[in-house]
Design a protein around this motif. Structure first.
Motif, mmCIF file in Angstrom:
data_model
loop_
_atom_site.group_PDB
_atom_site.id
_atom_site.type_symbol
_atom_site.label_atom_id
_atom_site.label_comp_id
_atom_site.label_asym_id
_atom_site.label_seq_id
_atom_site.Cartn_x
_atom_site.Cartn_y
_atom_site.Cartn_z
ATOM 1 N N HIS A 42 -1.333 51.856 101.231
ATOM 2 C CA HIS A 42 -1.836 52.910 100.352
ATOM 3 C C HIS A 42 -2.932 52.349 99.445
ATOM 4 O O HIS A 42 -3.048 51.136 99.277
ATOM 5 N N LEU A 43 -3.675 53.251 98.842
ATOM 6 C CA LEU A 43 -4.688 52.834 97.877
ATOM 7 C C LEU A 43 -4.051 52.343 96.584
ATOM 8 O O LEU A 43 -4.628 51.541 95.856
ATOM 9 N N PHE A 44 -2.835 52.833 96.293
ATOM 10 C CA PHE A 44 -2.055 52.362 95.148
ATOM 11 C C PHE A 44 -0.608 52.185 95.592
ATOM 12 O O PHE A 44 -0.163 52.808 96.556
ATOM 13 N N ASP A 45 0.129 51.337 94.877
ATOM 14 C CA ASP A 45 1.534 51.095 95.190
ATOM 15 C C ASP A 45 2.405 51.342 93.960
ATOM 16 O O ASP A 45 2.028 50.987 92.837
ATOM 17 N N LEU A 46 3.571 51.929 94.183
ATOM 18 C CA LEU A 46 4.569 52.129 93.134
ATOM 19 C C LEU A 46 5.495 50.922 93.104
ATOM 20 O O LEU A 46 6.149 50.611 94.094
ATOM 21 N N GLN A 47 5.560 50.240 91.967
ATOM 22 C CA GLN A 47 6.408 49.067 91.825
ATOM 23 C C GLN A 47 7.811 49.455 91.337
ATOM 24 O O GLN A 47 8.048 50.577 90.880
ATOM 25 N N ALA A 48 8.744 48.524 91.428
ATOM 26 C CA ALA A 48 10.128 48.796 91.076
ATOM 27 C C ALA A 48 10.303 49.164 89.610
ATOM 28 O O ALA A 48 11.240 49.876 89.252
ATOM 29 N N ASP A 49 9.406 48.674 88.750
ATOM 30 C CA ASP A 49 9.524 48.992 87.322
ATOM 31 C C ASP A 49 8.829 50.284 86.955
ATOM 32 O O ASP A 49 8.750 50.654 85.784
ATOM 33 N N GLY A 50 8.323 51.020 87.939
ATOM 34 C CA GLY A 50 7.670 52.288 87.697
ATOM 35 C C GLY A 50 6.168 52.197 87.510
ATOM 36 O O GLY A 50 5.491 53.219 87.437
ATOM 37 N N SER A 51 5.624 50.985 87.429
ATOM 38 C CA SER A 51 4.181 50.841 87.253
ATOM 39 C C SER A 51 3.455 51.103 88.567
ATOM 40 O O SER A 51 4.021 50.991 89.655
ATOM 41 N N ILE A 52 2.184 51.458 88.445
ATOM 42 C CA ILE A 52 1.338 51.695 89.610
ATOM 43 C C ILE A 52 0.325 50.557 89.692
ATOM 44 O O ILE A 52 -0.385 50.274 88.729
ATOM 45 N N THR A 53 0.259 49.899 90.844
ATOM 46 C CA THR A 53 -0.677 48.789 91.025
ATOM 47 C C THR A 53 -1.635 49.103 92.172
ATOM 48 O O THR A 53 -1.367 49.959 93.023
ATOM 49 N N LEU A 54 -2.741 48.398 92.191
ATOM 50 C CA LEU A 54 -3.740 48.601 93.233
ATOM 51 C C LEU A 54 -3.171 48.182 94.586
ATOM 52 O O LEU A 54 -2.531 47.139 94.718
ATOM 53 N N GLN A 103 -3.135 58.505 91.128
ATOM 54 C CA GLN A 103 -2.671 57.183 91.548
ATOM 55 C C GLN A 103 -1.264 57.267 92.135
ATOM 56 O O GLN A 103 -0.972 56.684 93.190
ATOM 57 N N ASN A 104 -0.391 58.002 91.466
ATOM 58 C CA ASN A 104 0.967 58.161 91.971
ATOM 59 C C ASN A 104 0.970 58.877 93.314
ATOM 60 O O ASN A 104 1.664 58.469 94.254
ATOM 61 N N THR A 105 0.184 59.943 93.423
ATOM 62 C CA THR A 105 0.132 60.709 94.671
ATOM 63 C C THR A 105 -0.350 59.849 95.831
ATOM 64 O O THR A 105 0.191 59.913 96.947
ATOM 65 N N LEU A 106 -1.352 59.025 95.575
ATOM 66 C CA LEU A 106 -1.895 58.164 96.631
ATOM 67 C C LEU A 106 -0.943 57.034 97.009
ATOM 68 O O LEU A 106 -1.140 56.376 98.029
ATOM 69 N N SER A 107 0.092 56.803 96.200
ATOM 70 C CA SER A 107 1.064 55.751 96.511
ATOM 71 C C SER A 107 2.235 56.258 97.338
ATOM 72 O O SER A 107 3.086 55.478 97.764
ATOM 73 N N THR A 108 2.306 57.562 97.593
ATOM 74 C CA THR A 108 3.448 58.150 98.292
ATOM 75 C C THR A 108 3.266 58.104 99.805
ATOM 76 O O THR A 108 2.211 57.730 100.319
ATOM 77 N N GLY A 109 4.302 58.544 100.512
ATOM 78 C CA GLY A 109 4.219 58.585 101.970
ATOM 79 C C GLY A 109 3.050 59.401 102.462
ATOM 80 O O GLY A 109 2.402 59.056 103.461
ATOM 81 N N ARG A 110 2.755 60.511 101.780
ATOM 82 C CA ARG A 110 1.616 61.342 102.177
ATOM 83 C C ARG A 110 0.299 60.585 102.035
ATOM 84 O O ARG A 110 -0.685 60.922 102.687
ATOM 85 N N GLY A 111 0.261 59.592 101.166
ATOM 86 C CA GLY A 111 -0.960 58.835 100.941
ATOM 87 C C GLY A 111 -1.170 57.673 101.891
ATOM 88 O O GLY A 111 -2.110 56.884 101.725
ATOM 89 N N THR A 112 -0.318 57.532 102.906
ATOM 90 C CA THR A 112 -0.470 56.455 103.891
ATOM 91 C C THR A 112 -1.797 56.589 104.636
ATOM 92 O O THR A 112 -2.133 57.656 105.157
ATOM 93 N N ILE A 113 -2.537 55.491 104.700
ATOM 94 C CA ILE A 113 -3.847 55.512 105.359
ATOM 95 C C ILE A 113 -3.689 55.268 106.857
ATOM 96 O O ILE A 113 -3.016 54.321 107.272
ATOM 97 N N VAL A 114 -4.330 56.121 107.653
ATOM 98 C CA VAL A 114 -4.236 56.011 109.114
ATOM 99 C C VAL A 114 -5.636 55.966 109.724
ATOM 100 O O VAL A 114 -6.635 56.240 109.061
ATOM 101 N N SER A 115 -5.675 55.638 111.004
ATOM 102 C CA SER A 115 -6.944 55.490 111.725
ATOM 103 C C SER A 115 -7.478 56.833 112.202
ATOM 104 O O SER A 115 -6.806 57.555 112.947
ATOM 105 N N LYS A 116 -8.673 57.173 111.789
ATOM 106 C CA LYS A 116 -9.333 58.403 112.236
ATOM 107 C C LYS A 116 -9.565 58.366 113.745
ATOM 108 O O LYS A 116 -9.268 59.332 114.460
ATOM 109 N N ALA A 117 -10.084 57.237 114.253
ATOM 110 C CA ALA A 117 -10.403 57.140 115.680
ATOM 111 C C ALA A 117 -9.153 57.273 116.539
ATOM 112 O O ALA A 117 -9.160 57.962 117.569
#
Length: 526
Positions: free
Chosen positions: A87-99, A180-194
């Motif tokens: 993902h573009l961001f990750d949710l950590q165990a302490d609730g913080s969002i990291t790159l 940031q939170n939304t992009l860290s979720t399952g829906r925010g998983t990056i996949v290959s266009k091709a």
């Protein structure tokens, strides 16, 4: 602007890095986690005499209907995506969002503009390069797909810009606080266009091409998914070659997998099974607060349930204390707010009273003095099914017959053309805007939103960044309205309980089962 326009650039992907501290306030009380000590691992650094298993087996409660991120509306889907994707961001165990690890840096330019620079050399599991084009294509797709459109409604793909293969400027239609939170979720998983375009949606949804530490090797419907190490992974290779995820709906049967040594980890250990696992030789339970809460939902579009008096009556007919205690074997905690208690923004409201006579009076006023019959849908999971039977009995006391339908969500949806009545579901979102999104018309599933005022307020909430006082005011208005309208009856928080083999090294507790980024460190020595 609501967000302070300080241009902040974040480099790397360090665990201490917090892209936006205002988005990191979703912290469960991880200090209350209980962990049974594992055997002495003082010699863990010297593994020369130990043999590592080539496969770790996980048992969980349900099978995903798809692995397409655009349809990742259940934990079952997000769990597997978390092991194969990035993902573009990750949710950590302490609730913080990291790159996210696939990013070199990001820059918040203003309220509606974010610049991402991708890490050099990141490849998909088919060996092709991850590029900015994949990012923009996926964000565009997520905005249009029915099951993700509500989450990604603020993406402005038309005005976003691909600068080069590794640099992209993403624009929003308006300020989008939880991006940031939304992009860290399952829906925010990056996949290959091709790969998506070459394989087609149906085949891709069974074996998506992603950038995570594992990739899908085999999917046996109704039984298991096997993952194997992604040889093109940009990070340190996973220590264990294969992961097998077995689907076992019955909680007691998951424990049997442990008793027979057939599993290394079991998710969703509930009720009396916690003590049963702790008594097993070679296993222990790791428990802690989590974002998971359970709620009874009522369709806004159903002919009977669209009357607020009916919904209120069904809530008055529920004895919450009994429901929580009996359905969770005492592990659950009663809630009075409209999200999980660990989430930033939770507000305890006055408990909804248990009042059978009031329920009968409201039903008579609404024209249902003799009651009615409705479907109460649950997924085939023991925690839901037990709650359904209890609620069925309580509603019978006021003349309402609940026909319990236990089936996969997709099955019921297809059989009833997307029309639901009452349901019992859980939510594991970690950010308040994304928790309340289930009430939006565009979300669709189960509650089937149909309230213009509420739609407007929920969209407004997402435009206020976390340091804006208007956000609190807006949230209070939403809570007051939901409490009056009773489109749902939130009743319980549940802890997360993992049953873990004492031989498994590298496991770290996380309050969200779909964010196990440390899975690359998992190894079981014989």
């Amino acid at each position: 602007m609501a967000l302070m326009l300080l241009v902040s650039v974040f480099f790397g992907c360090q665990a201490t890095q917090q892209p936006d501290p205002t988005q990191a306030g979703n912290q469960p009380s991880t200090g209350d986690n209980t962990q049974t000590p594992t055997p002495d691992s003082s010699n863990a650094g010297d593994n020369t005499d130990r043999v590592a298993k080539d496969t770790i087996t996980i048992v969980t409660e349900s099978e995903p209907e798809t692995l397409d991120p655009a349809s990742a509306n259940t934990d079952a889907i997000a769990l597997t995506l978390g092991m194969i994707g990035d993902h573009l961001f990750d949710l950590q165990a302490d609730g913080s969002i990291t790159l996210g690890g696939i990013c070199e840096s990001y820059e918040q330019i203003d309220d509606v503009t974010v610049k991402f620079v991708l890490k050099e050399g990141v490849k998909f599991s088919d060996g092709t390069d991850l590029t900015s084009e994949d990012i923009l294509w996926e964000l565009s797709r997520l905005k249009e797909a029915p099951r993700s459109a509500s989450n990604f409604a603020f993406v402005n793909a038309e005005e976003s810009e691909i600068v080069d293969d590794r640099t992209i400027i993403v624009k929003f239609n308006q300020a989008w606080a939880p991006y940031q939170n939304t992009l860290s979720t399952g829906r925010g998983t990056i996949v290959s266009k091709a790969a998506f375009e070459a394989m087609g949606e149906a085949d891709f949804s069974r074996a998506p091409v992603t950038t995570g530490p594992y990739k899908v090797a085999e999917w046996i419907p109704g039984t298991s998914i096997t993952l194997t190490r992604n040889e093109y992974y940009w990070g340190e290779p996973a220590k264990t070659e294969n992961i097998v995820i077995k689907f076992i709906p019955e909680a007691t049967s998951r424990v049997i997998e442990l008793e027979t040594g057939a599993a290394d980890i079991a998710y969703y250990i509930e009720g009396n099974d916690v003590a049963r696992v702790d008594a097993l030789d070679g296993y222990h339970v790791e428990s802690g607060d989590a974002y998971r809460y359970l709620v009874v939902t009522f369709s806004m579009q159903d002919a009977i349930l669209k009357d607020a008096r009916v919904r209120q009556a069904l809530c008055y007919a529920i004895d919450q204390e009994l429901l929580v205690e009996a359905s969770s074997d005492g592990l659950g905690t009663a809630i009075t707010g409209f999200c999980s208690t660990p989430a930033a923004g939770y507000k305890a409201l006055d408990p909804w009273p248990y009042d059978v006579e009031k329920a009968k009076s409201l039903l008579a006023e609404a024209g249902y003095a003799d009651g009615f019959t409705i479907d109460l849908h649950v997924e085939p999971i023991s925690l839901y099914e037990k709650a359904a039977e209890i609620i069925q009995s309580m509603w019978a006391e006021v003349g309402v017959t609940a026909n319990i339908v236990s089936s996969a969500l997709a099955t019921y949806d297809a059989q009833h053309n997307g029309q639901f009545q009452a349901c019992i579901r859980d939510s594991t979102a970690s950010e308040i805007s994304n928790m309340l999104i289930i009430y939006e018309s565009s979300f669709g599933s189960r509650i089937q939103g149909n309230d213009d005022w509420l739609d407007g307020k929920l969209l407004e909430l997402r435009t206020y960044y976390y340091d804006d006082p208007q956000r609190t005011t807006c949230l209070d208005e939403i809570y007051t309205y939901l409490n009056e309208q009773r489109y749902s009856y939130p009743y319980m928080n549940m802890p997360i309980n993992y049953a873990v083999s004492d031989k498994l090294e590298g496991f770290e507790f996380h309050p969200a089962i779909d964010h196990m980024k440390h899975i690359t460190d998992w190894v079981v020595y014989e």
